[in-house]
Design an enzyme around this catalytic site. Structure first.
Site, mmCIF file in Angstrom:
data_model
loop_
_atom_site.group_PDB
_atom_site.id
_atom_site.type_symbol
_atom_site.label_atom_id
_atom_site.label_comp_id
_atom_site.label_asym_id
_atom_site.label_seq_id
_atom_site.Cartn_x
_atom_site.Cartn_y
_atom_site.Cartn_z
ATOM 1 N N ASN A 187 104.010 -93.648 38.955
ATOM 2 C CA ASN A 187 103.390 -93.705 40.281
ATOM 3 C C ASN A 187 103.334 -95.158 40.757
ATOM 4 O O ASN A 187 104.406 -95.783 40.823
ATOM 5 C CB ASN A 187 102.097 -92.887 40.408
ATOM 6 C CG ASN A 187 100.993 -93.139 39.419
ATOM 7 O OD1 ASN A 187 101.062 -92.681 38.295
ATOM 8 N ND2 ASN A 187 99.954 -93.845 39.822
ATOM 9 N N ASP A 188 102.197 -95.683 41.105
ATOM 10 C CA ASP A 188 102.113 -96.940 41.867
ATOM 11 C C ASP A 188 102.962 -98.102 41.337
ATOM 12 O O ASP A 188 102.970 -98.375 40.136
ATOM 13 C CB ASP A 188 100.677 -97.492 41.851
ATOM 14 C CG ASP A 188 99.626 -96.450 42.086
ATOM 15 O OD1 ASP A 188 99.963 -95.300 42.355
ATOM 16 O OD2 ASP A 188 98.438 -96.819 41.972
ATOM 17 N N TRP A 196 101.737 -86.876 35.233
ATOM 18 C CA TRP A 196 100.754 -87.945 35.051
ATOM 19 C C TRP A 196 100.078 -87.784 33.693
ATOM 20 O O TRP A 196 99.752 -86.675 33.276
ATOM 21 C CB TRP A 196 99.727 -87.876 36.193
ATOM 22 C CG TRP A 196 98.878 -89.108 36.286
ATOM 23 C CD1 TRP A 196 99.202 -90.275 36.898
ATOM 24 C CD2 TRP A 196 97.567 -89.271 35.750
ATOM 25 N NE1 TRP A 196 98.169 -91.168 36.776
ATOM 26 C CE2 TRP A 196 97.147 -90.580 36.078
ATOM 27 C CE3 TRP A 196 96.694 -88.461 35.020
ATOM 28 C CZ2 TRP A 196 95.913 -91.097 35.712
ATOM 29 C CZ3 TRP A 196 95.459 -88.974 34.656
ATOM 30 C CH2 TRP A 196 95.078 -90.269 34.999
ATOM 31 N N PHE A 227 95.451 -98.739 34.256
ATOM 32 C CA PHE A 227 95.638 -98.355 35.651
ATOM 33 C C PHE A 227 96.204 -99.531 36.452
ATOM 34 O O PHE A 227 96.439 -100.612 35.923
ATOM 35 C CB PHE A 227 94.311 -97.854 36.234
ATOM 36 C CG PHE A 227 94.069 -96.374 36.008
ATOM 37 C CD1 PHE A 227 94.718 -95.685 34.990
ATOM 38 C CD2 PHE A 227 93.198 -95.676 36.830
ATOM 39 C CE1 PHE A 227 94.490 -94.312 34.797
ATOM 40 C CE2 PHE A 227 92.966 -94.315 36.649
ATOM 41 C CZ PHE A 227 93.611 -93.627 35.638
ATOM 42 N N SER A 228 96.355 -99.296 37.749
ATOM 43 C CA SER A 228 97.064 -100.257 38.608
ATOM 44 C C SER A 228 96.434 -101.641 38.619
ATOM 45 O O SER A 228 95.229 -101.808 38.402
ATOM 46 C CB SER A 228 97.136 -99.721 40.033
ATOM 47 O OG SER A 228 98.103 -98.714 40.071
ATOM 48 N N ARG A 278 88.661 -100.099 40.900
ATOM 49 C CA ARG A 278 89.977 -100.310 40.264
ATOM 50 C C ARG A 278 90.993 -101.004 41.172
ATOM 51 O O ARG A 278 90.746 -101.269 42.320
ATOM 52 C CB ARG A 278 90.546 -98.966 39.819
ATOM 53 C CG ARG A 278 90.706 -97.931 40.917
ATOM 54 C CD ARG A 278 91.312 -96.628 40.356
ATOM 55 N NE ARG A 278 91.308 -95.575 41.345
ATOM 56 C CZ ARG A 278 90.319 -94.708 41.522
ATOM 57 N NH1 ARG A 278 89.242 -94.759 40.765
ATOM 58 N NH2 ARG A 278 90.396 -93.782 42.465
ATOM 59 N N ASP A 279 92.169 -101.235 40.589
ATOM 60 C CA ASP A 279 93.370 -101.730 41.268
ATOM 61 C C ASP A 279 93.231 -103.183 41.735
ATOM 62 O O ASP A 279 93.397 -103.495 42.931
ATOM 63 C CB ASP A 279 93.752 -100.819 42.456
ATOM 64 C CG ASP A 279 93.845 -99.349 42.066
ATOM 65 O OD1 ASP A 279 94.009 -99.075 40.858
ATOM 66 O OD2 ASP A 279 93.730 -98.483 42.956
ATOM 67 N N GLU A 281 92.035 -97.059 47.611
ATOM 68 C CA GLU A 281 92.809 -97.447 46.428
ATOM 69 C C GLU A 281 93.788 -98.569 46.786
ATOM 70 O O GLU A 281 94.143 -98.767 47.945
ATOM 71 C CB GLU A 281 93.586 -96.231 45.895
ATOM 72 C CG GLU A 281 92.669 -95.094 45.454
ATOM 73 C CD GLU A 281 93.423 -94.000 44.693
ATOM 74 O OE1 GLU A 281 93.005 -93.673 43.568
ATOM 75 O OE2 GLU A 281 94.417 -93.469 45.219
ATOM 76 N N TRP A 316 100.662 -87.729 45.882
ATOM 77 C CA TRP A 316 99.923 -86.937 44.914
ATOM 78 C C TRP A 316 100.017 -85.459 45.290
ATOM 79 O O TRP A 316 99.919 -85.101 46.461
ATOM 80 C CB TRP A 316 98.453 -87.377 44.854
ATOM 81 C CG TRP A 316 98.302 -88.718 44.196
ATOM 82 C CD1 TRP A 316 97.966 -89.898 44.787
ATOM 83 C CD2 TRP A 316 98.508 -89.018 42.810
ATOM 84 N NE1 TRP A 316 97.949 -90.912 43.861
ATOM 85 C CE2 TRP A 316 98.273 -90.399 42.640
ATOM 86 C CE3 TRP A 316 98.878 -88.254 41.697
ATOM 87 C CZ2 TRP A 316 98.392 -91.037 41.406
ATOM 88 C CZ3 TRP A 316 98.991 -88.896 40.463
ATOM 89 C CH2 TRP A 316 98.747 -90.266 40.326
#
Ligand code: FRU
Length: 471
Positions: A27-28, A52, A87-88, A153-154, A210, A293
């Site tokens: 994904n990202d 995922w 995660f990202s 996050r991210d 996000e 998604w």
């Protein structure tokens, strides 16, 4: 890309010149940067299956933003600070080292509800840009602001003067999305400065934001992010989640960002979770995840799922972002297969192939033309993707035979149409009038697609078509 998917025998959807995982899920885009002569891009990756799962950071690098080399997985989850996922996050170069700053994702032991989690921010570093070591004293940000929910996050990090700044995608306890800002002098100790922007309502601007990114471009400050929860509104916000931006001015004294309305960056079905970097010559380049998604990804049957968009250059004018393919992509051209100027009206086949760049100018202005159609269609099958330009209203409408939900953009009425289109085995990126509008699509036509154009009156079409290196 030099990659070996799981099933090498029958992979009609396998992309040629786009970044996709050798096998498994992506994904990202993450950690986009330039380091020691190479562009690096990382991506959210689950190598064991095309779905995922515990997130790794997959990795590729390129000297020219066109030809990519797959590198070993850069980050693997499972350490105490990233137990259930890396995660990202983003990357920054400091003192000749490449630093990755990413979110550690954690579920609670014995609780299998996926919504019960907590997140912190971690660091890893590398001298060669290939092998990464996690920082021994992770996390670098362990504690959330008191008014945050678990959505934290991210990290996107950048340098300004002597200081480093970092923003996070966040949700306040009022259940609204926001972006929060930190500052550091050493990348390790971070001071919380507060929110720089926040949602004005879950249905209008999202309950969680996000993948934020913040940069100065053509005299404006731009906050690019991916809000979740915005409700569809006629011809806007039609994807499950959006990616878009605010433009405005950041006030460094108050750490507040005065901005205009939210605008979507890409009008297609398959675009999310963008990340940008600056090239050494000062261009702002963006990658997106070329998917959404919960969408069906027929390529999972081939052992892989998801890909990144082509890298695109951003520009800002009058509060609007323009997105065009990076100029380096001309390196992918292997053969100039058409340069033609013709008058046409009824459906005319221009080309056939699934690894092509199509540059097309349709002279429509003041011709009386009302409808122009650009259609990719399987030679045998009836599968298609169609882009219609209503010359009288300026509305662009994209339809696909495998979906019943159209996507829209509005440009000026009575305009000539300049299209720059990249066709890969199962992706289509259509850049309209120097990036005024862009549609990014994964399409799933079983056989080789042909390109048809049609107009309701005789108009002049200039077409320049290149075969691209499928890598
Ligand atoms: C966006 C996102 C990020 C998160 C990552 C997990 O698509 O949900 O917020 O870090 O994907 O894979």
């Amino acid at each position: 890309m030099q990659t070996t998917p799981v099933n090498t025998q029958n992979t009609p959807y396998r992309l040629g010149y786009h970044i996709a995982a050798p096998t498994g899920w992506i994904n990202d885009p993450n950690g986009f940067c330039y380091f020691k002569g190479y562009y690096h891009i990382f991506y959210q990756h689950y190598p064991d299956a095309p779905k995922w799962g515990p997130m790794h950071w997959g990795h590729a690098r390129s000297k020219d933003l066109s030809h990519w080399e797959t590198l070993p997985i850069a980050l693997t989850p499972g350490d105490p600070e990233d137990k259930d996922g890396c995660f990202s996050g983003s990357a920054i170069v400091k003192d000749d080292k490449l630093y990755l700053i990413y979110t550690g994702h954690h579920y609670y032991d014995g609780d299998d509800n996926p919504d019960h989690f907590w997140e912190n921010q971690n660091m890893a570093y590398s001298e060669d840009g290939i092998h990464f070591t996690k920082y021994a004293h992770n996390p670098i940000i362990g504690k959330m602001p008191a008014d945050n929910t678990q959505h934290f996050r991210d990290p996107k990090v950048w340098q300004h003067g002597q200081a480093y700044y970092l923003i996070l995608g966040s949700q306040g306890q009022d259940e609204l999305g926001r972006v929060i800002l930190y500052r550091s002098t050493d990348l390790v100790n971070w001071t919380y400065l507060g929110p720089i922007a926040k949602s004005q309502g879950a249905k209008q601007q999202g309950y969680m934001w996000e993948c934020p990114d913040f940069f100065h471009l053509d005299g404006q400050d731009v906050l690019l992010f991916s809000p979740q929860g915005i409700e569809a509104d006629t011809d806007k916000y039609l994807n499950l989640f959006q990616t878009g931006y605010f433009t405005g001015t950041f006030n460094a004294a108050t750490d507040h960002f005065e901005h205009g309305d939210f605008q979507e960056l890409d009008q297609g079905h398959d675009f999310y979770a963008t990340q940008t970097t600056l090239t050494p010559d000062g261009r702002r380049i963006v990658f997106g995840w070329m998917a959404m998604w919960e969408s069906t990804m027929p390529e999972t049957a081939e052992g892989w799922a998801g890909a990144l968009t082509l890298p695109r250059e951003l520009h800002c004018k009058d509060g609007h972002l323009y997105m065009t393919p990076v100029q380096e992509l001309t390196n992918l051209r292997t053969k100039h297969i058409q340069s033609a100027r013709q008058r046409l009206s009824g459906p005319t086949k221009l080309t056939q192939g699934n690894s092509q760049e199509i540059n097309l100018t349709a002279t429509l202005k003041n011709t009386g033309a009302k409808q122009f159609n650009f259609k990719l269609q399987g030679a045998q099958s009836q599968d298609f993707v169609n882009l219609n330009y209503d010359v009288t209203t300026g509305i662009l409408k994209l339809t696909r035979s495998d979906r019943n939900d159209a996507r829209y953009a509005t440009i000026k009425a009575n305009e000539n149409l300049e299209l720059q289109v990249y066709v890969d085995a199962s992706s289509l990126e259509i850049f309209i009038n120097q990036g005024t509008a862009v549609f990014t699509e994964r399409y799933y036509i079983q056989d080789t697609p042909a390109l048809w154009v049609a107009c309701d009156t005789a108009v002049t079409i200039q077409s320049d078509i290149y075969e691209l290196d499928p890598q």
